[in-house]
Write a protein that holds these residues in place. Sequence first.
Motif, PDB file in Angstrom:
ATOM      1  N   ARG A 142       0.841  -1.218   0.000  1.00  0.00           N
ATOM      2  CA  ARG A 142       0.000   0.000   0.000  1.00  0.00           C
ATOM      3  C   ARG A 142       0.861   1.247   0.000  1.00  0.00           C
ATOM      4  NH1 ARG A 142      -5.278  -0.282   3.667  1.00  0.00           N
ATOM      5  NH2 ARG A 142      -5.804   1.326   2.148  1.00  0.00           N
ATOM      6  N   ASP A 143       2.175   1.058   0.296  1.00  0.00           N
ATOM      7  CA  ASP A 143       3.123   2.162   0.171  1.00  0.00           C
ATOM      8  C   ASP A 143       2.752   3.369   1.031  1.00  0.00           C
ATOM      9  OD1 ASP A 143       4.691   4.027  -2.533  1.00  0.00           O
ATOM     10  OD2 ASP A 143       5.577   2.892  -0.886  1.00  0.00           O
ATOM     11  N   SER A 144       2.155   3.112   2.172  1.00  0.00           N
ATOM     12  CA  SER A 144       1.706   4.213   3.042  1.00  0.00           C
ATOM     13  C   SER A 144       2.864   5.030   3.585  1.00  0.00           C
ATOM     14  CB  SER A 144       0.876   3.647   4.197  1.00  0.00           C
ATOM     15  OG  SER A 144      -0.270   2.986   3.709  1.00  0.00           O
ATOM     16  N   PHE A 145       4.041   4.429   3.662  1.00  0.00           N
ATOM     17  CA  PHE A 145       5.188   5.155   4.221  1.00  0.00           C
ATOM     18  C   PHE A 145       5.494   6.403   3.411  1.00  0.00           C
ATOM     19  CE2 PHE A 145       8.741   5.230   7.072  1.00  0.00           C
ATOM     20  CZ  PHE A 145       9.722   5.927   6.380  1.00  0.00           C
ATOM     21  N   THR A 146       5.322   6.346   2.104  1.00  0.00           N
ATOM     22  CA  THR A 146       5.621   7.504   1.259  1.00  0.00           C
ATOM     23  C   THR A 146       4.617   8.638   1.449  1.00  0.00           C
ATOM     24  OG1 THR A 146       4.374   6.608  -0.603  1.00  0.00           O
ATOM     25  CG2 THR A 146       6.706   6.047  -0.460  1.00  0.00           C
ATOM     26  N   ARG A 147       3.493   8.351   2.088  1.00  0.00           N
ATOM     27  CA  ARG A 147       2.487   9.380   2.370  1.00  0.00           C
ATOM     28  C   ARG A 147       2.468   9.704   3.864  1.00  0.00           C
ATOM     29  NH1 ARG A 147       0.498   6.186  -1.503  1.00  0.00           N
ATOM     30  NH2 ARG A 147      -0.539   4.745  -0.069  1.00  0.00           N
ATOM     31  N   ASP A 148       3.586   9.485   4.548  1.00  0.00           N
ATOM     32  CA  ASP A 148       3.726   9.820   5.969  1.00  0.00           C
ATOM     33  C   ASP A 148       2.797   9.009   6.862  1.00  0.00           C
ATOM     34  OD1 ASP A 148       4.410  13.367   5.423  1.00  0.00           O
ATOM     35  OD2 ASP A 148       5.725  11.617   5.410  1.00  0.00           O
TER      36      ASP A 148
END
Length: 128
Positions: free
Chosen positions: A103-109
């Motif tokens: 989900r790559d949530s890390f790139t959206r803080d």
Amino acid sequence: QLQLVESGGGLVQPGGSLRLSCASSGYPLDYYIIGWFRQAPGKEREGVSCITRYGDRTRYEDSVKGRFAISRDNAKNTMHLHMNDLKPEDTAVYYCAATPYFRDSFTRDCPPNEFMYWGQGTQVTVSS
């Protein structure tokens, strides 16, 4: 389904330290981005810190930078939040949470609404 259980909260004096732990079960922890969130009375839940699936990158909310440290041990399916120099404004219920790495949530803080699995929370009270 992933299950998360926090522990380690309590009452501590200002300037003190606590280590929160979160134990996972049901699926290998390295499949997930994981994070710590908190909610104080009358306030919205906010992100405190998050860490990528293999622990190579971390993020911290500005007010805890330099005082808190997130860590994970995928082999033991656990993660921790080390909290130092605690302040009364850190008082809140703290939650660990996880979301699948893709989900790559890390790139959206690491926004809370992108985290799918949550623990029950542990109370941290900082007071003299």
